[in-house]
Design a protein around this motif. Structure first.
Motif, PDB file in Angstrom:
ATOM      1  N   UNK A 167       0.829  -1.202   0.000  1.00  0.00           N
ATOM      2  CA  UNK A 167       0.000   0.000   0.000  1.00  0.00           C
ATOM      3  C   UNK A 167       0.865   1.255   0.000  1.00  0.00           C
ATOM      4  N   UNK A 168       1.919   1.271   0.795  1.00  0.00           N
ATOM      5  CA  UNK A 168       2.786   2.447   0.864  1.00  0.00           C
ATOM      6  C   UNK A 168       3.527   2.677  -0.452  1.00  0.00           C
ATOM      7  N   UNK A 169       4.010   1.593  -1.070  1.00  0.00           N
ATOM      8  CA  UNK A 169       4.727   1.734  -2.344  1.00  0.00           C
ATOM      9  C   UNK A 169       3.784   2.238  -3.437  1.00  0.00           C
ATOM     10  N   UNK A 170       2.574   1.690  -3.496  1.00  0.00           N
ATOM     11  CA  UNK A 170       1.609   2.121  -4.509  1.00  0.00           C
ATOM     12  C   UNK A 170       1.232   3.583  -4.323  1.00  0.00           C
ATOM     13  N   UNK A 171       1.032   4.007  -3.084  1.00  0.00           N
ATOM     14  CA  UNK A 171       0.688   5.401  -2.827  1.00  0.00           C
ATOM     15  C   UNK A 171       1.834   6.336  -3.200  1.00  0.00           C
TER      16      UNK A 171
END
Length: 362
Positions: A167-171
């Motif tokens: 989730x953090x990488x995608x954001x």
């Protein structure tokens, strides 16, 4: 031996001084405490009236919040200097302003002749102004329909990802283009969709030719919308993710126990939690309807022509900076700002009718 109520084992009653206080005594004690507090602050009468009304006196609130006020004071000074003081310059919209009539531009305001609403009449009769206004409204509606829902969809998509690292990488990947300048964004699109871009070269290798999206005036409004989506949609999901983080997981668990699937939980739990934020951002977006962009359109002005790329911001820049017609440009900007204020008030009133707070409460 029988004992009466309130008597000691030896048959005697306790002194009246040690009996439990009655409700009247408690009320009297509370009133005396309030009077002593009011006398200590020196505002006995006003404090009593404020207490009846349920309000804290201004002097007490000022003393309580003095630290927060001092923290916001620099921001208020900057806002006053750069956002409110320049509003006084709108007086040139009612003049035939000439910055060279005096030694500097500020004193030239007092020496320029007064023409009343002549600049506004000229604006109404100018067909180029109406063309710019039409392009601005079309682009606003298109971006409101195509661009505004995308951050919401991306926030829901990222929020459904279970693994926090993914989730953090995608954001991070999604909101990274927000830090790119419009020069870089237009350059990237030129390298992909231009006449010498990747797509055009690939099609040419397979026998196709004539592909150049960057110079197509008919598709220009969709092009700038796609550029805005790529640049700012990822940044917009931060607000919605913050709103989703405040939703209690108990609501999702209760809905799941009642047999609600993923889509039903999204419809009945997630979207109602986002509705106040959506209403607030929609009001702000409607208020900014006539400001669809400046640098983005100015950079691509020569590629598609003035007819497709002229909006109110570029029109004001062209008339005021390039042509030196400052009074006319100020009149157009003043009308644009007044319409924006009316749109904010109207959209906020509509949000109140829907039961949302909007920008401010009723």
């Amino acid at each position: 031996m029988s004992l009466t109520a309130g008597s000691r084992p030896d048959g005697t009653r306790p002194p009246a001084a040690v009996e439990e206080p009655t409700a009247a005594v408690a009320a009297a004690v509370g009133a005396s405490v309030e009077e002593r507090t009011a006398r200590k602050t020196g505002r006995a009468g006003k404090t009593g009236r404020a207490g009846k009304a349920g309000k804290i006196p201004f002097r007490i609130r000022l003393r309580r919040d003095r630290t927060l006020i001092l923290m916001t004071l620099p921001v208020m000074v900057l806002l006053l200097l750069f956002n409110y003081v320049p509003l006084l310059g709108n007086v040139v919209a009612f003049q035939d302003y000439d910055p060279y009539i005096s030694s500097n531009g500020i004193t030239a305001i007092f020496h320029s002749p007064w023409v009343g609403v002549e600049q506004f009449s000229r604006m109404v009769d100018d067909p180029l102004f109406w063309d710019a206004a039409k392009n601005t409204i079309v682009l606003f509606v298109l971006q409101l329909v195509l661009f505004f829902p995308i951050p919401i969809a991306l926030a829901l998509l990222i929020n459904s990802v279970i693994r926090p690292r993914v989730r953090a990488v995608a954001q991070a990947i999604m909101y990274l283009p927000h830090f790119f300048s419009w020069v870089l964004v237009v350059t990237v699109f030129q390298q992909v969709f231009g006449g010498a871009g990747i797509i055009a070269q690939t099609l040419e290798d397979h026998g196709w030719s004539g592909f150049d999206l960057m110079t197509n005036a008919d598709l220009f409004k969709y092009l700038v919308t796609a550029q805005a989506v790529w640049k700012d949609a990822g940044w917009g999901i931060i607000v919605f993710l913050a709103a989703l983080a405040a939703v209690s997981t108990d609501l999702y668990e209760a809905a799941a126990m009642d047999g609600a699937g993923r889509w039903r939980r999204m419809w009945h739990v997630t979207l109602p939690a986002l509705r106040p934020v959506i209403a607030l951002l929609l009001v702000l977006r409607v208020g900014d309807a006539l400001s669809v962009g400046f640098e983005q359109f100015l950079l691509q002005r020569d590629a598609v022509g003035v007819g497709a790329s002229e909006v109110l911001d570029t029109y004001v820049w062209n008339m005021g900076i390039q042509n030196g017609d400052f009074s006319y440009a100020a009149a157009v900007g003043l009308v644009k700002g007044a319409i924006g204020v009316c749109l904010v008030l109207g959209a906020n009133k509509f949000a109140h009718l829907l039961g949302e707070q909007g920008v401010y409460q009723k």
